[in-house]
Motif scaffolding. Sequence first.
Motif, PDB file in Angstrom:
ATOM      1  N   HIS A 122       0.817  -1.217   0.000  1.00  0.00           N
ATOM      2  CA  HIS A 122       0.000   0.000   0.000  1.00  0.00           C
ATOM      3  C   HIS A 122       0.849   1.264   0.000  1.00  0.00           C
ATOM      4  CE1 HIS A 122      -3.473   2.534   0.781  1.00  0.00           C
ATOM      5  NE2 HIS A 122      -2.798   3.115   1.762  1.00  0.00           N
ATOM      6  N   LEU A 123       1.893   1.289   0.797  1.00  0.00           N
ATOM      7  CA  LEU A 123       2.684   2.513   0.905  1.00  0.00           C
ATOM      8  C   LEU A 123       3.583   2.732  -0.303  1.00  0.00           C
ATOM      9  CD1 LEU A 123       3.652   2.611   4.703  1.00  0.00           C
ATOM     10  CD2 LEU A 123       1.972   4.001   3.479  1.00  0.00           C
ATOM     11  N   ARG A 124       3.923   1.697  -1.027  1.00  0.00           N
ATOM     12  CA  ARG A 124       4.664   1.905  -2.267  1.00  0.00           C
ATOM     13  C   ARG A 124       3.837   2.756  -3.222  1.00  0.00           C
ATOM     14  NH1 ARG A 124       6.696  -1.548  -6.645  1.00  0.00           N
ATOM     15  NH2 ARG A 124       4.699  -2.645  -6.666  1.00  0.00           N
ATOM     16  N   ALA A 125       2.519   2.520  -3.223  1.00  0.00           N
ATOM     17  CA  ALA A 125       1.624   3.275  -4.097  1.00  0.00           C
ATOM     18  C   ALA A 125       1.128   4.568  -3.461  1.00  0.00           C
ATOM     19  CB  ALA A 125       0.428   2.412  -4.480  1.00  0.00           C
ATOM     20  N   ASN A 126       1.240   4.666  -2.150  1.00  0.00           N
ATOM     21  CA  ASN A 126       0.745   5.843  -1.419  1.00  0.00           C
ATOM     22  C   ASN A 126       1.820   6.324  -0.440  1.00  0.00           C
ATOM     23  OD1 ASN A 126      -2.427   5.909  -2.086  1.00  0.00           O
ATOM     24  ND2 ASN A 126      -1.793   3.776  -1.817  1.00  0.00           N
ATOM     25  N   PRO A 127       2.952   6.788  -0.929  1.00  0.00           N
ATOM     26  CA  PRO A 127       4.100   7.084  -0.059  1.00  0.00           C
ATOM     27  C   PRO A 127       3.880   8.257   0.893  1.00  0.00           C
ATOM     28  CG  PRO A 127       4.518   7.850  -2.292  1.00  0.00           C
ATOM     29  CD  PRO A 127       3.260   7.044  -2.352  1.00  0.00           C
ATOM     30  N   ASN A 128       2.894   9.076   0.631  1.00  0.00           N
ATOM     31  CA  ASN A 128       2.650  10.230   1.509  1.00  0.00           C
ATOM     32  C   ASN A 128       1.736   9.903   2.684  1.00  0.00           C
ATOM     33  OD1 ASN A 128       4.214  11.959  -0.116  1.00  0.00           O
ATOM     34  ND2 ASN A 128       2.487  12.338  -1.488  1.00  0.00           N
ATOM     35  N   GLU A 129       1.213   8.690   2.706  1.00  0.00           N
ATOM     36  CA  GLU A 129       0.363   8.285   3.828  1.00  0.00           C
ATOM     37  C   GLU A 129       1.218   7.735   4.961  1.00  0.00           C
ATOM     38  OE1 GLU A 129      -2.780   5.670   2.738  1.00  0.00           O
ATOM     39  OE2 GLU A 129      -3.539   6.966   1.129  1.00  0.00           O
ATOM     40  N   SER A 130       0.620   7.653   6.126  1.00  0.00           N
ATOM     41  CA  SER A 130       1.341   7.120   7.291  1.00  0.00           C
ATOM     42  C   SER A 130       1.235   5.611   7.388  1.00  0.00           C
ATOM     43  CB  SER A 130       0.810   7.760   8.573  1.00  0.00           C
ATOM     44  OG  SER A 130      -0.590   7.533   8.704  1.00  0.00           O
ATOM     45  N   GLY A 131       0.301   5.037   6.659  1.00  0.00           N
ATOM     46  CA  GLY A 131       0.164   3.587   6.683  1.00  0.00           C
ATOM     47  C   GLY A 131      -0.825   3.111   7.720  1.00  0.00           C
ATOM     48  N   TYR A 132      -1.147   1.824   7.639  1.00  0.00           N
ATOM     49  CA  TYR A 132      -2.089   1.214   8.578  1.00  0.00           C
ATOM     50  C   TYR A 132      -1.394   0.877   9.891  1.00  0.00           C
ATOM     51  CZ  TYR A 132      -5.089   0.657   4.494  1.00  0.00           C
ATOM     52  OH  TYR A 132      -5.844   0.895   3.374  1.00  0.00           O
ATOM     53  N   ILE A 133      -2.196   0.797  10.939  1.00  0.00           N
ATOM     54  CA  ILE A 133      -1.728   0.331  12.243  1.00  0.00           C
ATOM     55  C   ILE A 133      -2.693  -0.749  12.733  1.00  0.00           C
ATOM     56  CG2 ILE A 133      -0.591   2.503  12.843  1.00  0.00           C
ATOM     57  CD1 ILE A 133      -3.007   3.170  14.609  1.00  0.00           C
ATOM     58  N   VAL A 134      -2.272  -1.512  13.719  1.00  0.00           N
ATOM     59  CA  VAL A 134      -3.091  -2.620  14.224  1.00  0.00           C
ATOM     60  C   VAL A 134      -4.463  -2.125  14.650  1.00  0.00           C
ATOM     61  CG1 VAL A 134      -3.289  -4.326  16.056  1.00  0.00           C
ATOM     62  CG2 VAL A 134      -1.101  -4.031  14.873  1.00  0.00           C
ATOM     63  N   ALA A 135      -4.509  -0.957  15.284  1.00  0.00           N
ATOM     64  CA  ALA A 135      -5.773  -0.432  15.811  1.00  0.00           C
ATOM     65  C   ALA A 135      -6.783  -0.085  14.724  1.00  0.00           C
ATOM     66  CB  ALA A 135      -5.498   0.801  16.670  1.00  0.00           C
ATOM     67  N   ASP A 136      -6.361  -0.053  13.470  1.00  0.00           N
ATOM     68  CA  ASP A 136      -7.294   0.248  12.379  1.00  0.00           C
ATOM     69  C   ASP A 136      -8.258  -0.903  12.103  1.00  0.00           C
ATOM     70  OD1 ASP A 136      -6.270   2.784  11.868  1.00  0.00           O
ATOM     71  OD2 ASP A 136      -4.779   2.027  10.437  1.00  0.00           O
ATOM     72  N   PHE A 137      -7.976  -2.090  12.651  1.00  0.00           N
ATOM     73  CA  PHE A 137      -8.779  -3.266  12.329  1.00  0.00           C
ATOM     74  C   PHE A 137      -9.321  -3.896  13.608  1.00  0.00           C
ATOM     75  CE2 PHE A 137      -5.472  -2.742   9.114  1.00  0.00           C
ATOM     76  CZ  PHE A 137      -6.244  -2.626   7.974  1.00  0.00           C
ATOM     77  N   ALA A 138     -10.636  -4.006  13.662  1.00  0.00           N
ATOM     78  CA  ALA A 138     -11.276  -4.586  14.842  1.00  0.00           C
ATOM     79  C   ALA A 138     -11.163  -6.106  14.868  1.00  0.00           C
ATOM     80  CB  ALA A 138     -12.745  -4.173  14.890  1.00  0.00           C
TER      81      ALA A 138
END
Length: 475
Positions: free
Chosen positions: A390-406
């Motif tokens: 995901h970040l290769r295609a969206n390098p300006n984002e901070s990325g996902y974290i564990v807390a993003d998924f219930a």
Amino acid sequence: MKTNYILPAMLGICMFMGACDKQLDLEPENTITEDKVFEKFYTAESAVAGTYHMLFSAATNDYVIAEATAPTCGYSSSAARSYDDINNGVIRPEDENLQQIYEDYYAAAVQANLLLHKIPKLGKYDAADMKQHMAEAKFIRAFAYLRLLGWYGDGALMNQPQKDGIVMYLEHYDGFDRDTDIHPRNSNQQVFQQIINDLEEAIVDLPDPSEQEGIETRVGRANKATCEALLTRAYLYQRDYSNALIWANKALSHSEYQLEEDVLTVFPPNPDDAVIPFSKEHIFGFPVSSNGGNWQFGGNGVYYSNNHYWYSQDLISTFADSDLRKTKLMNQASYQGNPVYITKKYPNTSGRDNMTMMRLPEIILSKAEALAHTSNTVTQEMIGLLNAVHLRANPNESGYIVADFASSNEYLSRVLLERNKELAFEGCSRFDHLRTDRPLYNPELADNKKVLPIPLREIQISNGLVKQNEGYINN
């Protein structure tokens, strides 16, 4: 009585000059009998190259169809051909495109059987080279049968292992004998097991990717990692996530494969019929751009570059506007007054674009998917796998974290979406949706129509021993 067969022109074709090593660059030898072909290293190499070419020829017939029958794709009326019939479940068993897919993959598998039968009997060259040639034949056969199973195996990707799969031919035969060469279909489970057996046996005698000289050879010829990647795919198709995880880990252990920083390195522009190298993340593919200018050998025709296919509106709506796969690998066009986004993965107007069959992101996301199925929670390792793509295609984002998924199910949904975005138009979208119980292009399509009918000709020549798929018995 022994028959002398004249091997077809495939012996000297060797269109994959970049993919096969320099030993495969041979002049045509159209009059060599098979005894002589398999006696020496150089001519046996040519026969192996010809078998890869037959696999390539098969792939050109279904590469686009696997996308045009998935919900990730839209297509114009001029490109419809029989796609509408497949998507509406009304394709006829006598359809010519249907027959072509079937025959061409079987041709590659039968040619692989010839190598496996003749090399140990007739070969007089180095034993290690003979074993490698036979291992490559097993890889080709496994690839062909996995593709056939995805198209024609009744419920094969829908977790119905005991239903009819495809007819397996594992022996070489000298000519056709109706009494001995007509077989009923093997079960889906039996075919999957043969594919796995072939790949596990091939790994033993194939080189490690570190032993192959140059990216083109590493991508164009089977090695240990190629088999490991295909095993990962095969186990995902079976929904055996524990084994998929094992083989994904093995495939990912090879440092020769790395994600490129720029998506244009993976799919570079090619307006001038240049020879385009594969990237570091390509695991298996066909180097069409180096075929000497014969555009008719192109794997995708000119349909992509002529704007006949595009990302479905549902899929395009999931891309961020700044996603590099959108800004760099798509063109905006118009169809019937509506804006559409066209892939730039295949930009050459002569159809001389390399055909991607397996890339590293597939294996990264396959491991993520397998972990989601085998874990009760979301771990940092799982987040790292998703972020890598995901970040290769969206390098300006901070990325996902564990807390993003219930839950792991929420994470799984995001992985499958990322897979759709990353691998769209690479010949696998249909099969990925089938194996994960997601709708195809037509969400109302009945389950028993989500597989193609067995070609009518195959049923007729078997006198009914080969049975039709359930959804088409009364067609």
